[in-house]
Write a protein that holds these residues in place. Structure first.
Motif, short mmCIF file in Angstrom:
data_model
loop_
_atom_site.label_atom_id
_atom_site.label_comp_id
_atom_site.label_asym_id
_atom_site.label_seq_id
_atom_site.Cartn_x
_atom_site.Cartn_y
_atom_site.Cartn_z
N ALA A 491 0.84 -1.21 0.00
CA ALA A 491 0.00 0.00 0.00
C ALA A 491 0.87 1.25 0.00
O ALA A 491 0.55 2.25 -0.68
CB ALA A 491 -0.94 0.00 1.21
N LEU A 492 1.99 1.23 0.73
CA LEU A 492 2.91 2.36 0.72
C LEU A 492 3.46 2.60 -0.69
O LEU A 492 3.57 3.75 -1.14
CB LEU A 492 4.08 2.11 1.69
CG LEU A 492 3.93 2.55 3.13
CD1 LEU A 492 5.22 2.30 3.91
CD2 LEU A 492 3.53 4.01 3.24
N GLY A 493 3.81 1.52 -1.38
CA GLY A 493 4.32 1.65 -2.73
C GLY A 493 3.30 2.29 -3.67
O GLY A 493 3.64 3.16 -4.47
N ILE A 494 2.03 1.86 -3.54
CA ILE A 494 0.97 2.44 -4.38
C ILE A 494 0.80 3.92 -4.07
O ILE A 494 0.64 4.75 -4.98
CB ILE A 494 -0.35 1.68 -4.17
CG1 ILE A 494 -0.21 0.22 -4.63
CG2 ILE A 494 -1.49 2.37 -4.90
CD1 ILE A 494 -1.43 -0.63 -4.32
N ALA A 495 0.84 4.26 -2.77
CA ALA A 495 0.69 5.66 -2.37
C ALA A 495 1.80 6.52 -2.95
O ALA A 495 1.56 7.62 -3.46
CB ALA A 495 0.65 5.77 -0.85
N ARG A 496 3.03 6.04 -2.88
CA ARG A 496 4.16 6.81 -3.40
C ARG A 496 4.09 6.94 -4.92
O ARG A 496 4.40 7.98 -5.49
CB ARG A 496 5.48 6.17 -2.97
CG ARG A 496 5.83 6.41 -1.50
CD ARG A 496 7.27 6.03 -1.23
NE ARG A 496 7.48 4.58 -1.32
CZ ARG A 496 7.59 3.77 -0.27
NH1 ARG A 496 7.49 4.25 0.96
NH2 ARG A 496 7.79 2.47 -0.44
N ASP A 497 3.70 5.86 -5.59
CA ASP A 497 3.62 5.90 -7.05
C ASP A 497 2.52 6.85 -7.53
O ASP A 497 2.67 7.52 -8.57
CB ASP A 497 3.34 4.50 -7.60
CG ASP A 497 4.54 3.57 -7.43
OD1 ASP A 497 5.65 4.09 -7.20
OD2 ASP A 497 4.35 2.34 -7.49
N ALA A 498 1.42 6.92 -6.79
CA ALA A 498 0.29 7.78 -7.20
C ALA A 498 0.54 9.24 -6.90
O ALA A 498 -0.06 10.13 -7.51
CB ALA A 498 -0.99 7.32 -6.50
N PHE A 499 1.46 9.52 -5.97
CA PHE A 499 1.68 10.89 -5.53
C PHE A 499 2.28 11.71 -6.67
O PHE A 499 3.28 11.33 -7.27
CB PHE A 499 2.63 10.90 -4.34
CG PHE A 499 2.70 12.23 -3.65
CD1 PHE A 499 1.73 12.61 -2.74
CD2 PHE A 499 3.74 13.10 -3.91
CE1 PHE A 499 1.79 13.84 -2.10
CE2 PHE A 499 3.82 14.34 -3.28
CZ PHE A 499 2.84 14.70 -2.37
N PRO A 500 1.68 12.87 -7.03
CA PRO A 500 2.15 13.65 -8.18
C PRO A 500 3.54 14.25 -7.93
O PRO A 500 3.93 14.50 -6.78
CB PRO A 500 1.10 14.76 -8.30
CG PRO A 500 -0.07 14.30 -7.49
CD PRO A 500 0.48 13.44 -6.40
N ASP A 501 4.26 14.51 -9.01
CA ASP A 501 5.58 15.13 -8.89
C ASP A 501 5.48 16.55 -8.36
O ASP A 501 6.36 17.01 -7.62
CB ASP A 501 6.28 15.14 -10.26
CG ASP A 501 6.62 13.74 -10.73
OD1 ASP A 501 6.81 12.86 -9.87
OD2 ASP A 501 6.69 13.53 -11.96
N ALA A 502 4.42 17.26 -8.73
CA ALA A 502 4.22 18.65 -8.27
C ALA A 502 2.82 18.75 -7.67
O ALA A 502 1.91 19.26 -8.31
CB ALA A 502 4.41 19.64 -9.41
#
Length: 626
Positions: A491-502
């Motif tokens: 779940a942490l990996g999904i959260a980090r991947d979904a988080f926008p660059d800006a």
């Protein structure tokens, strides 16, 4: 925060013509029969302390000839007509009679403001609140605006101008009205709200002390403004779509914020067939405008005051309209109130994400009930009203948390989810669900998060990446608390991947209150649950902490600081623990957050348990002495 769902049974207006409005509408003249003095009886009871008066005193006050033999029968007739005027089906009479013990005096009694609302008592309550806020360093402007909106509705007790019984009462209220109007005018001039200042002064005679001085000050300011660079004026047609605001560089900051406020207020006043577009456009334009100005500034101290004034002006935008609605006892018009609430809510988000919790506490409860009313009624604007009501309850939930009122916080979060569903918008619903999931941390109920996520999966793919990331990072914490390590890391990996660059460039960034700080806060909590304090510390220190990232809301930065203290204890680092606790206490006091203060105190107690008898820990006790 007052109970935002309270609704009195009867509403009485004494400013201007006397009006009584019940569940079925205004009480008609016929209900008073041929006894208009029954209204005088009502006024007399409302004028007394605790709305209670003896029969003998009422005879002196309202009977034309108190010495007449039939005076008792006359008063009984007035009481009968007043009972009829205040009659509400399925309820006992609102006018209560108390008979004295062993032949003592007879008293008549009316219920308090919660049941029988009166504009004069509401006016005095707002006026007193303004004084208290000013004495405590708060912002009295919302209370002054609400008080003035009530007292400017007409002359107080206009039907009793020549009556002796209320002469002293009329003088007292007239004096308070003048004080409120003068203070509102002074404060409005200080903040550049010249039209509001002129409105406050317009109801005062020129011979009232201070009026001419303030009018001259307004004239001077207008003359100075005409001599300086012309103010940007936006001529927008009635049905024009909201437009982005392009601010030229090099303008004074006060001018930039004034231009931004003028632009947003212009859009918020639009009467459009496309209210949903106007509301969303107002919120996007305010976010974009603030970011544009913020990027032009290099010294935060330069823009803190004008920025705060701009946000407060917009946060207060709906209050004049809602006060008028309450005074006139009419339903709010969606075309008028929704765009104003959209602007105010965006300003409230910015204020909450700063250090202005008290300012939002004084503003939000005054118009949220009207949003709820529109959101519950079937209409073309229902979904827009529901989306705004969902935002309002999310903010209310945050405020309840910082008052350390966890039951209220969860209740407001549930209402936010309800109106989020009603809005039919995946982003509004996702934001509300994320808020509700967050309540599980303080109640230590990770199973609540797992159940909520099962419901959220049906609409999560349609939500913005920023909100989707926020939900998954809370899910990771819940998995860690239920000893599901692999699921937590996934779940942490999904959260980090979904988080926008800006993330700050996302339309819903402000409403989400979700930047790197939020992501790393929950990531650190997850690692603590997995008994990985080293990883937790790296998460907390990466963003926020004692050296904050500018996009991290202060309330979240302080939460990170308090978690850093707990992590430092787990890492057996005494000096770091002490530094974090000191920073957490200082920040909580500035923010005015009971919750953040209690978190710092909990870290202090854990430090004492970890290092019993340690002098450096014992010295921290002075931080918690009131």
């Amino acid at each position: 925060m007052p109970n935002i769902d309270d609704d009195p049974v009867i509403r009485v207006s004494l400013f201007g013509p006397v009006r009584i409005v019940g569940p079925s509408g205004e009480v008609p003249k016929e209900a008073w029969g041929h006894r208009p003095r029954a209204k005088t009886l009502l006024m007399a009871l409302l004028s007394r302390q605790h709305r209670r008066c003896s029969r003998d005193t009422l005879v002196e006050l309202v009977c034309p000839d108190p010495s007449a033999e039939s005076v008792g029968q006359y008063l009984d007739t007035l009481v009968l007509h007043l009972r009829r005027a205040l009659a509400v089906s399925d309820r006992p009479s609102l006018l209560t009679t108390y008979k004295g013990y062993l032949g003592g005096p007879v008293f008549y009694d009316l219920p308090d403001q919660r049941t029988l609302w009166c504009d004069i008592d509401a006016f005095l309550e707002h006026a007193d609140e303004a004084i208290r806020l000013a004495q405590r360093g708060g912002d009295p402007l919302p209370a002054l605006q609400a008080a003035f909106a009530l007292s400017s509705g007409g002359e107080f007790l206009e039907s009793e101008i020549y009556s002796d019984w209320c002469r002293e009462w009329r003088m007292q209220i007239t004096t308070r009205h003048e004080e409120v109007a003068l203070q509102l005018a002074r404060l409005s001039i200080e903040r550049g709200l010249l039209e509001q200042a002129e409105s406050a002064l317009s109801c005062l005679d020129s011979d009232v002390d201070g009026v001419m001085t303030l009018r001259e000050a307004i004239a001077d300011l207008r003359q100075q403004a005409r001599a300086q660079q012309p103010v940007l004026r936006l001529a927008l047609p009635v049905d024009a779509p909201p437009s982005p605001l392009a601010l030229p560089r090099g303008l004074p900051l006060e001018y930039s914020y004034h231009t931004l406020v003028g632009h947003i207020m212009t859009q918020a006043m639009l009467r459009s067939r496309h209210i949903q577009d106007v509301c969303s456009g107002v919120q996007r334009a305010l976010d974009a405008g603030l970011r544009s100005i913020d990027r032009m500034t290099t010294q935060p101290s330069d823009y803190r005051i004008p920025r705060r004034q701009a946000l407060l002006t917009l946060a207060l935008l709906p209050l004049s309209l809602t006060a008028l609605i309450e005074q006139e006892h009419v339903a709010p018009a969606a075309e008028e109130i929704l765009p104003q609430c959209a602007a105010s809510l965006t300003a409230c988000w910015h204020l909450v994400n700063g250090s202005e919790l008290h300012a939002v506490e004084a503003t939000l409860p005054r118009y949220l009930p009207h949003l709820v009313q529109l959101a519950r009624a079937a209409s073309p604007h229902q979904k827009t009203a529901a989306a705004l009501a969902s935002q309002g309850y999310q903010i209310a939930s945050i405020l309840a948390l910082h008052r350390n009122e966890h039951e209220a916080r969860e209740s407001y979060a549930k209402r936010s989810v309800y109106f989020g569903r009603l809005s039919g918008d995946a982003d509004h619903l996702s934001g509300a669900v994320r808020q509700f999931m967050g309540t599980a941390y303080w109640s230590k109920q990770p199973q609540k998060v797992l159940r909520s996520f099962q419901e959220a999966e049906s609409f999560l793919d349609d939500a913005s990446p920023l909100l989707r990331s926020g939900i998954y990072v809370i899910l990771a914490w819940a998995y860690a608390q239920t000893h599901q390590e692999q699921e937590a890391l996934t779940a942490l990996g999904i959260a980090r991947d979904a988080f926008p660059d800006a993330p700050e460039d996302e339309d819903d960034f402000t409403k989400a209150s979700f930047g790197k700080g939020w992501l790393n806060l929950w990531q650190g909590r997850t690692y603590l649950g997995l008994e990985q304090p080293d990883n937790a510390w790296r998460s907390f220190v990466a963003v926020g902490g004692v050296r904050p990232e500018t996009t991290t809301p202060e309330r979240i930065r302080l939460e990170i600081v308090n978690h850093q203290a707990l992590t430092a204890i787990a890492l057996d680092d005494l000096d770091l623990t002490r530094a974090c606790i000191e920073s957490g206490v200082a920040g909580a006091q500035v923010l005015g957050s009971v919750k953040r203060y209690n978190e710092a105190f909990d870290a202090y107690r854990q430090a004492r348990a970890a290092w019993p008898g340690e002098k450096k820990v014992g010295e921290l006790a002075d931080l918690f002495v009131h």
